[in-house]
Every structure is written in C-alpha cells, then in structure tokens.
Design a protein around this motif. Sequence first.
Motif, mmCIF file in Angstrom:
data_model
loop_
_atom_site.group_PDB
_atom_site.id
_atom_site.type_symbol
_atom_site.label_atom_id
_atom_site.label_comp_id
_atom_site.label_asym_id
_atom_site.label_seq_id
_atom_site.Cartn_x
_atom_site.Cartn_y
_atom_site.Cartn_z
ATOM 1 N N ARG A 50 0.835 -1.215 0.000
ATOM 2 C CA ARG A 50 0.000 0.000 0.000
ATOM 3 C C ARG A 50 0.862 1.254 0.000
ATOM 4 N NH1 ARG A 50 -3.037 -2.660 3.724
ATOM 5 N NH2 ARG A 50 -2.097 -1.439 5.384
ATOM 6 N N ILE A 51 1.946 1.236 0.813
ATOM 7 C CA ILE A 51 2.793 2.440 0.882
ATOM 8 C C ILE A 51 3.516 2.652 -0.461
ATOM 9 C CG2 ILE A 51 4.665 3.603 2.135
ATOM 10 C CD1 ILE A 51 3.921 1.834 4.575
ATOM 11 N N LEU A 52 3.976 1.565 -1.066
ATOM 12 C CA LEU A 52 4.642 1.688 -2.377
ATOM 13 C C LEU A 52 3.673 2.241 -3.423
ATOM 14 C CD1 LEU A 52 6.767 -1.582 -2.627
ATOM 15 C CD2 LEU A 52 7.630 0.757 -2.662
ATOM 16 N N ASP A 53 2.446 1.750 -3.383
ATOM 17 C CA ASP A 53 1.405 2.234 -4.295
ATOM 18 C C ASP A 53 1.222 3.751 -4.095
ATOM 19 O OD1 ASP A 53 -0.766 2.337 -6.015
ATOM 20 O OD2 ASP A 53 -2.004 0.902 -4.926
ATOM 21 N N GLU A 54 1.109 4.168 -2.837
ATOM 22 C CA GLU A 54 0.931 5.606 -2.534
ATOM 23 C C GLU A 54 2.128 6.418 -3.014
ATOM 24 O OE1 GLU A 54 -1.522 4.796 1.566
ATOM 25 O OE2 GLU A 54 0.437 5.752 1.704
ATOM 26 N N GLN A 55 3.336 5.887 -2.775
ATOM 27 C CA GLN A 55 4.560 6.599 -3.165
ATOM 28 C C GLN A 55 4.625 6.774 -4.685
ATOM 29 O OE1 GLN A 55 7.147 8.016 -1.422
ATOM 30 N NE2 GLN A 55 5.825 7.771 0.352
ATOM 31 N N ARG A 56 4.293 5.714 -5.424
ATOM 32 C CA ARG A 56 4.334 5.803 -6.895
ATOM 33 C C ARG A 56 3.306 6.802 -7.408
ATOM 34 N NH1 ARG A 56 4.854 -0.656 -7.820
ATOM 35 N NH2 ARG A 56 7.031 -0.819 -7.206
ATOM 36 N N GLU A 57 2.218 6.918 -6.684
ATOM 37 C CA GLU A 57 1.162 7.847 -7.098
ATOM 38 C C GLU A 57 1.541 9.309 -6.854
ATOM 39 O OE1 GLU A 57 -2.209 7.231 -8.571
ATOM 40 O OE2 GLU A 57 -0.737 5.787 -9.255
ATOM 41 N N LEU A 58 2.614 9.536 -6.098
ATOM 42 C CA LEU A 58 3.052 10.919 -5.868
ATOM 43 C C LEU A 58 3.878 11.428 -7.045
ATOM 44 C CD1 LEU A 58 4.276 10.629 -2.146
ATOM 45 C CD2 LEU A 58 2.177 11.711 -2.972
ATOM 46 N N ARG A 59 4.288 10.486 -7.893
ATOM 47 C CA ARG A 59 5.207 10.845 -8.972
ATOM 48 C C ARG A 59 4.507 11.191 -10.277
ATOM 49 N NH1 ARG A 59 10.136 9.028 -6.536
ATOM 50 N NH2 ARG A 59 9.201 8.845 -4.493
ATOM 51 N N GLY A 63 3.390 10.774 -14.065
ATOM 52 C CA GLY A 63 2.970 9.536 -14.736
ATOM 53 C C GLY A 63 2.097 8.673 -13.845
ATOM 54 N N ARG A 64 1.516 9.284 -12.814
ATOM 55 C CA ARG A 64 0.645 8.526 -11.925
ATOM 56 C C ARG A 64 -0.512 7.885 -12.694
ATOM 57 N NH1 ARG A 64 -3.691 12.011 -10.131
ATOM 58 N NH2 ARG A 64 -3.933 10.762 -8.258
ATOM 59 N N ILE A 65 -0.992 6.759 -12.132
ATOM 60 C CA ILE A 65 -2.058 5.992 -12.789
ATOM 61 C C ILE A 65 -3.434 6.428 -12.275
ATOM 62 C CG2 ILE A 65 -2.924 3.608 -13.139
ATOM 63 C CD1 ILE A 65 -0.132 4.012 -14.311
ATOM 64 N N GLY A 66 -3.431 6.991 -11.062
ATOM 65 C CA GLY A 66 -4.726 7.285 -10.438
ATOM 66 C C GLY A 66 -5.292 6.023 -9.802
ATOM 67 N N THR A 67 -4.424 5.249 -9.129
ATOM 68 C CA THR A 67 -4.863 3.967 -8.555
ATOM 69 C C THR A 67 -5.777 4.197 -7.347
ATOM 70 O OG1 THR A 67 -3.139 3.679 -6.869
ATOM 71 C CG2 THR A 67 -2.586 2.993 -9.122
ATOM 72 N N THR A 68 -6.294 3.104 -6.832
ATOM 73 C CA THR A 68 -7.125 3.168 -5.630
ATOM 74 C C THR A 68 -6.256 3.185 -4.366
ATOM 75 O OG1 THR A 68 -7.224 0.764 -5.554
ATOM 76 C CG2 THR A 68 -9.004 1.867 -6.753
ATOM 77 N N LYS A 69 -4.952 3.070 -4.537
ATOM 78 C CA LYS A 69 -3.977 3.056 -3.419
ATOM 79 C C LYS A 69 -4.237 1.923 -2.436
ATOM 80 C CE LYS A 69 -3.199 7.999 -3.828
ATOM 81 N NZ LYS A 69 -3.447 9.293 -3.235
ATOM 82 N N ARG A 70 -4.709 0.808 -2.956
ATOM 83 C CA ARG A 70 -4.946 -0.358 -2.106
ATOM 84 C C ARG A 70 -3.766 -1.336 -2.155
ATOM 85 N NH1 ARG A 70 -8.349 2.835 -0.987
ATOM 86 N NH2 ARG A 70 -10.567 2.458 -0.621
ATOM 87 N N GLY A 71 -2.698 -0.965 -2.862
ATOM 88 C CA GLY A 71 -1.508 -1.834 -2.910
ATOM 89 C C GLY A 71 -1.599 -2.947 -3.942
#
Length: 420
Positions: free
Chosen positions: A111-120, A122-130
């Motif tokens: 989940r934290i990796l998902d959140e971190q990648r979303e800060l960059r 080219g973000r995907i706009g994920t649900t941040k559920r990992g």
Amino acid sequence: MANTILIGMQWGDEGKGKIIDVLTARADIVVRSQGGNNAGHTVIYRGVKYVLHLIPSGILRRGKICVIGNGVVIDPVALVGEIDGLRKLGVKIDKNLLVSDCAHLVLPYHRILDEQRELRRGRIGTTKRGIGPAYGDKAARTGLRMSDLTQPIVFSKKLQAKVIENNRILQALGARPISFREVNETYLAAGKKLRSFVTNTVVYLHRAIERDKEILFEGAQGTFLDIDHGTYPYVTSSNTTAGGACTGTGVPPHRMDRVVGVMKAYSTRVGEGALPTEDDELTQTLHNLGREFGATTGRKRRCGWFDAVATRYARMINGIDEIAITNLDGLDHVDPIRVCVAYRLNGKPVDVPPCDASQLANCEPIYKQVRGWNTPTHSARKFSQLPPAARKYVRYISELTGAKLSMVSVGPARGEIIVL
Ligand code: GDP
Ligand code: IMO
Ligand code: MG
C-alpha cells in the motif's frame, strides 16, 4: 449446468454488482477470480446499500456459496473488516465463504509503495490499495499467500525478510519504514479470524462442477483496465477479461458455458488515462443527479458518451454472448444523445482502440446523434414499457456492440431490471 463469466465491458463500475445480484438467484456459487479490494461492487437490496470489495456479490442471497479464488490479491485486515461490516448489517458469513489458500496477500508495504508511486509524474490514479505492488511480488515470485498466513511460524519468517527488503526501498523513496512486529501481530490476528475460510478452492469448484452446480464468475474492474488488453499503463494489474476467470480459479475454459458482458448506457472512468468520449457537460449532468461517484474511493468518475469502438473490442476479447445494459435511466433527460461509432486518428477512421496510450489519447470520436426520450424509465419492468426512443437506443448500442441484449437495468435496486 451453466457456468457464467460476468465481465465489465468498459472501464469498471459498469454495474456488475447489481447484475451479479440478479443472476445469483439462479446460481449456486459466486466466485471472484482477480483484483482485490480495489473493486467496489454495489448491491441495493430492501433499501440497504452494500458495497462489496473482496467478498463476491452473491453473499447477500442465503444458501449461495461465495468463493475468493487463487487469482485475487487479499488484504486480510480489509477482508476481516468487510466480514465484520456485513455481519453488522445482518449478513450471515460462515460456511458460505471460501478463500483460496493460494491467493496472494496485500501487505502494508504494498500500500505504501502504491501511494509513493502515485506521488510521482505519470501517476495511474490507482485506488492506493496496494494492488499493483502485490501482483508485482506475485510475478517476481516473492509474494506471501493465504497458506503462509495460516502457518504463523512460516508467515513470520517470510514476513521478516520481506519487511527488511521493503524498508530499504521505502527509505530510498523517503517514506517511513514499517515495523515488522506491528504488521506481524495485526496480520496473524487477521489470519486467525480467516483460518476457517481458507481451503483448496480449485478442488472445491471442480467437485461442484461434477455435481452440476451452477457457478457465476464475478469479474472485477473492466476490459479496458486489463493488464494485457486495457489502456496500458493506465490499467490495473490483473486480467480483468474472460481468461482471468480460468487462471484465477483453476476452472478450465471448456467448463465455461457463457459470457455475459455488462455495459453502462454511457461511459465512465475513474483515474488517469484516455476516455475518448469524455464529455464535461454529461459528466456535470450525471454528478448533479448524485451519480457516478466511486464506490471504493468516493472519487468523481469521469463520464462520456457510449463508445461502440470500445464495447465491440470488449465483445471480441471476452467472447461476450449476452449483454446487460445498466444505468439506462442516467440518460432519461439527456437529449440529444451521442454515440461513438468509430474513432479518427491522424485524419483516418479507426475501428479498434489502438494499444498505444498516446495514440488512444489522440483518437477523436466520430459520433452519431440520436433522440432522447425525456421520460423516466425507473418503473419499466418489460421492454415494451420503455419509451420508444429508449428501446431504439438500447437496440442500437447492442447492435453496434454485436451481441444479444439480455437485460436492461433502469435503477440500482434488485427489482429495477428488465429481463428480455
Ligand atoms: P460495479 O463496480 O461494476 O459493481 O459498479 P459500481 O457499484 O461501482 O457502480 C455502479 C453504480 O451504479 C452503483 O452506484 C450502482 O448502485 C448503480 N447502478 C447499477 N445499475 C444501475 C441502474 O440501472 N440505474 C441506476 N440509477 N443506478 C445503477
Ligand atoms: P470495479 O470492480 C473502476 C482503476 C483505478 C485506476 C486503475 C488502477 O468496482 O469495477 P489499482 O488500484 O487497481 O491499481 O488502480 O484501475 N480501478 C477501477 N476503476 N472500477 C474498479 O473496480 C477499479 N479498480 C481499479 O481507478 O485507474
Ligand atoms: Mg465499482
């Protein structure tokens, strides 16, 4: 015996939960085969709204068995929370839920990796559920599974190694490291609560097929979020298309009898990535009606006109036999209505969605305009009770898609359905 795969034909949130709930009346078993708690499937029954994330939408009907298959990624803490929440609403969950021992786990570092990648960028706009990082570990063969969680000593040993590895990555990203002890305790506690549900679901499903039980395979997300066939990289990390029902459950293709596709009477998407028919005015109209807010994250869904280029492609990839059209009532007061029949790319007509994300983003829809019906459709229970222009519209979009129309949904509740 009729085993049915149900698939979202657009970008997710097509109303799969609603149609699963209708179809479950006839099925014996409902199975999830992919995705995780990024999914949010809404079922409205007797005025109560249930949003299912990991548990199959069949759970609301007594006597039905729900299975979370090997292809699903499970956040055990979220699953315990979902079970507790449903029990509070009076839903019985004990022997009617089975969880695959081979399903991979979503852990806090995912989940934290998902959140971190979303800060960059080219973000995907994920649900941040990992979800992406969990499937990443599965493909890298370093994931932990439900079978590990049911063996505390094995789990703790594997988890410790994973926490050391991931804390190095988290530190490099500038994120706070996680505590092995805390995660270990929380997850083992969840594991204890889930233990009685965990089994070899592949064997269970095969035995059920031998006994002529009817199985409903509940797709999550939608065709254009598929890791292979979707609008990559703006996709989820699993096969959301029909093949995923086989790999994610261990049920072979020749045991599948039909594929039902669910599509909205218009298009929606949540997160980044192209939505060729996106239309700000239609988005505003639907939001003003209180519609099209995400069931999992509450985010506003982007809305657009019906896209027949997309649904035709979805029909092809999934082998859709029958279509269920949902949310027809969303267009009750929209007039005129536009339907995308092809795209134009660099001045040339295109009739399949290009695989390249930037090419897709440059596709301009070619529209046909049709008349609206300006009449509420909520109370229609037979096709003949729909206004003539609405009948014409659903026939038109089914024909463009190329599959038989079998259901039209005119409201969120179980009974608000027309079965043809
Ligand atoms: P899913 O992820 O495919 O199960 O779809 P979601 O539950 O995320 O989103 C679909 C939304 O549309 C939910 O709020 C449903 O209650 C609602 N819904 C489904 N079918 C209909 C319909 O025919 N009319 C209306 N008004 N709402 C519907
Ligand atoms: P249901 O089953 C709609 C989208 C996210 C994002 C992309 C990747 O309710 O139809 P992820 O968290 O999976 O890594 O996000 O996929 N997405 C969905 N959009 N409905 C869903 O599920 C979705 N699950 C993921 O918004 O664009
Ligand atoms: Mg949803």
